[in-house]
Design an enzyme around this catalytic site. Structure first.
Site, PDB file in Angstrom:
ATOM      1  N   GLY A  49       0.764  -1.240   0.000  1.00 33.76           N
ATOM      2  CA  GLY A  49       0.000   0.000   0.000  1.00 33.76           C
ATOM      3  C   GLY A  49       0.795   1.291   0.000  1.00 33.76           C
ATOM      4  CD  GLU A 103       1.304   0.183   6.544  1.00 29.94           C
ATOM      5  OE1 GLU A 103       1.450   0.263   5.312  1.00 29.94           O
ATOM      6  OE2 GLU A 103       1.131  -0.894   7.146  1.00 29.94           O
ATOM      7  CG  ASP A 104      -1.393   1.324   3.378  1.00 34.38           C
ATOM      8  OD1 ASP A 104      -1.169   1.018   4.576  1.00 34.38           O
ATOM      9  OD2 ASP A 104      -1.909   0.527   2.571  1.00 34.38           O
ATOM     10  CG  ASP A 107      -8.803   0.393  10.582  1.00 38.49           C
ATOM     11  OD1 ASP A 107      -9.378   1.066  11.438  1.00 38.49           O
ATOM     12  OD2 ASP A 107      -9.421  -0.364   9.806  1.00 38.49           O
ATOM     13  CE  LYS A 135      -9.993   3.805   7.737  1.00 40.11           C
ATOM     14  NZ  LYS A 135     -10.614   2.529   7.290  1.00 40.11           N
ATOM     15  CG  PHE A 157     -12.745   0.417   2.515  1.00 43.81           C
ATOM     16  CD1 PHE A 157     -11.891  -0.359   3.281  1.00 43.81           C
ATOM     17  CD2 PHE A 157     -12.643   0.368   1.128  1.00 43.81           C
ATOM     18  CE1 PHE A 157     -10.948  -1.183   2.676  1.00 43.81           C
ATOM     19  CE2 PHE A 157     -11.704  -0.453   0.514  1.00 43.81           C
ATOM     20  CZ  PHE A 157     -10.862  -1.227   1.294  1.00 43.81           C
ATOM     21  CG  ASP A 164      -5.975  -3.259  -2.077  1.00 41.97           C
ATOM     22  OD1 ASP A 164      -5.510  -2.878  -0.985  1.00 41.97           O
ATOM     23  OD2 ASP A 164      -6.447  -4.396  -2.249  1.00 41.97           O
ATOM     24  NE  ARG A 170      -2.345  -2.816  -4.075  1.00 36.45           N
ATOM     25  CZ  ARG A 170      -2.461  -2.970  -2.753  1.00 36.45           C
ATOM     26  NH1 ARG A 170      -2.334  -1.915  -1.970  1.00 36.45           N
ATOM     27  NH2 ARG A 170      -2.721  -4.139  -2.224  1.00 36.45           N
TER      28      ARG A 170
HETATM   29  P1  5GP Z   1      -4.837  -2.264  11.233  1.00 38.64           P
HETATM   30  O1  5GP Z   1      -4.002  -3.448  11.649  1.00 38.64           O
HETATM   31  O2  5GP Z   1      -4.238  -0.954  11.601  1.00 38.64           O
HETATM   32  O3  5GP Z   1      -6.249  -2.397  11.731  1.00 38.64           O
HETATM   33  O4  5GP Z   1      -5.020  -2.372   9.678  1.00 38.64           O
HETATM   34  C1  5GP Z   1      -4.130  -1.825   8.803  1.00 38.64           C
HETATM   35  C2  5GP Z   1      -4.324  -2.405   7.410  1.00 38.64           C
HETATM   36  O5  5GP Z   1      -5.720  -2.552   7.084  1.00 38.64           O
HETATM   37  C3  5GP Z   1      -3.771  -1.454   6.401  1.00 38.64           C
HETATM   38  O6  5GP Z   1      -2.392  -1.683   6.180  1.00 38.64           O
HETATM   39  C4  5GP Z   1      -4.637  -1.734   5.201  1.00 38.64           C
HETATM   40  O7  5GP Z   1      -4.095  -2.815   4.477  1.00 38.64           O
HETATM   41  C5  5GP Z   1      -5.972  -2.146   5.758  1.00 38.64           C
HETATM   42  N1  5GP Z   1      -6.936  -1.020   5.791  1.00 38.64           N
HETATM   43  C6  5GP Z   1      -7.475  -0.425   6.880  1.00 38.64           C
HETATM   44  N2  5GP Z   1      -8.321   0.552   6.534  1.00 38.64           N
HETATM   45  C7  5GP Z   1      -8.329   0.588   5.183  1.00 38.64           C
HETATM   46  C8  5GP Z   1      -9.023   1.415   4.218  1.00 38.64           C
HETATM   47  O8  5GP Z   1      -9.809   2.325   4.509  1.00 38.64           O
HETATM   48  N3  5GP Z   1      -8.747   1.151   2.892  1.00 38.64           N
HETATM   49  C9  5GP Z   1      -7.883   0.169   2.496  1.00 38.64           C
HETATM   50  N4  5GP Z   1      -7.706   0.016   1.187  1.00 38.64           N
HETATM   51  N5  5GP Z   1      -7.221  -0.613   3.379  1.00 38.64           N
HETATM   52  C10 5GP Z   1      -7.444  -0.408   4.703  1.00 38.64           C
HETATM   53 MG    MG Z   2      -0.863  -1.826   4.627  1.00 39.97          MG
END
Ligand code: 5GP
Ligand code: MG
Length: 184
Positions: A49, A103-104, A107, A135, A157, A164, A170
């Site tokens: 990402g 990192e992208d 969450d 977030k 989302f 993606d 992407r």
């Molecule tokens: P976390 O472990 O912080 O809950 O999740 C992080 C991962 O969830 C990110 O690296 C990404 O791959 C995915 N993710 C979380 N929110 C989104 C979103 O709004 N859009 C996309 N495309 N991926 C997300």
């Molecule tokens: Mg990611």
């Protein structure tokens, strides 16, 4: 610039234009340059990402820097270990270095928390996190060193600029948000 895009039957609406993103990336690159250039930081992009963000951020720094990419691989372990997560692709010497993880999106923060734990085994001198999207309402992992965040967003989302939906989108230059209550 399209105001909406369709991916696999879902509609996403434009939220951040490429110009808005570019301005923020410039600001962040300026801050990182001021804060860290003397420390010769190693930038570690987390695939997939972050690839667009890394390309833009790194070209906006005002000093020559090193960049490499890692990936979090998940696979089923034995029943006792459950899901195993591993950091792959790390070839640079990390020990004693200032590392900036790029990192992208964060969450819940659990992915980043795990990644930072694995990274600590390589004994960096310090670790910073630069992330496109945060977030904050969902953040569960406490005390992540998120020094640089481009946008804080609600629990929607999003796709585009490296992110993606089912592998698609992407390549979109802007950021698009899933339109939830779409009438069918
Ligand atoms: P976390 O472990 O912080 O809950 O999740 C992080 C991962 O969830 C990110 O690296 C990404 O791959 C995915 N993710 C979380 N929110 C989104 C979103 O709004 N859009 C996309 N495309 N991926 C997300
Ligand atoms: Mg990611």
């Amino acid at each position: 610039m399209h105001k909406t895009v369709q991916i696999l039957g879902k509609t996403f609406g434009l939220t951040f234009t490429p110009e808005a993103i570019a301005r923020r990336v410039q600001d962040m690159a300026g801050r990182i340059s001021r804060d860290l250039r003397e420390k010769d930081p190693l930038f570690l992009g987390v695939l997939n990402g972050s690839f667009v963000f890394v390309a833009d951020l790194l070209r906006s720094l005002d000093f020559p820097a090193q960049v490499s990419f890692v990936k979090m691989a998940s696979y089923e372990g034995t029943s006792s270990t459950g899901m195993v997560r591993e950091l792959i692709g790390l070839s640079e010497k990390i020990e004693g270095r200032c590392v900036v993880v790029v990192e992208d999106i964060i969450d819940s923060g659990l992915t980043m928390s795990r990644l930072l734990g694995l990274l600590q085994e390589y004994r960096p001198s310090e670790v910073h996190v630069a992330v496109l999207f945060l977030k904050p309402d969902n953040l569960k992992a406490a005390s992540l060193p998120i020094d640089y965040a481009l946008f804080r967003i609600p629990n929607d989302f999003i796709v585009g600029y490296g992110l993606d939906y089912e592998g698609y989108g992407r390549n979109l230059p802007g950021i698009y948000t899933l339109i939830q209550n779409e009438l069918k």
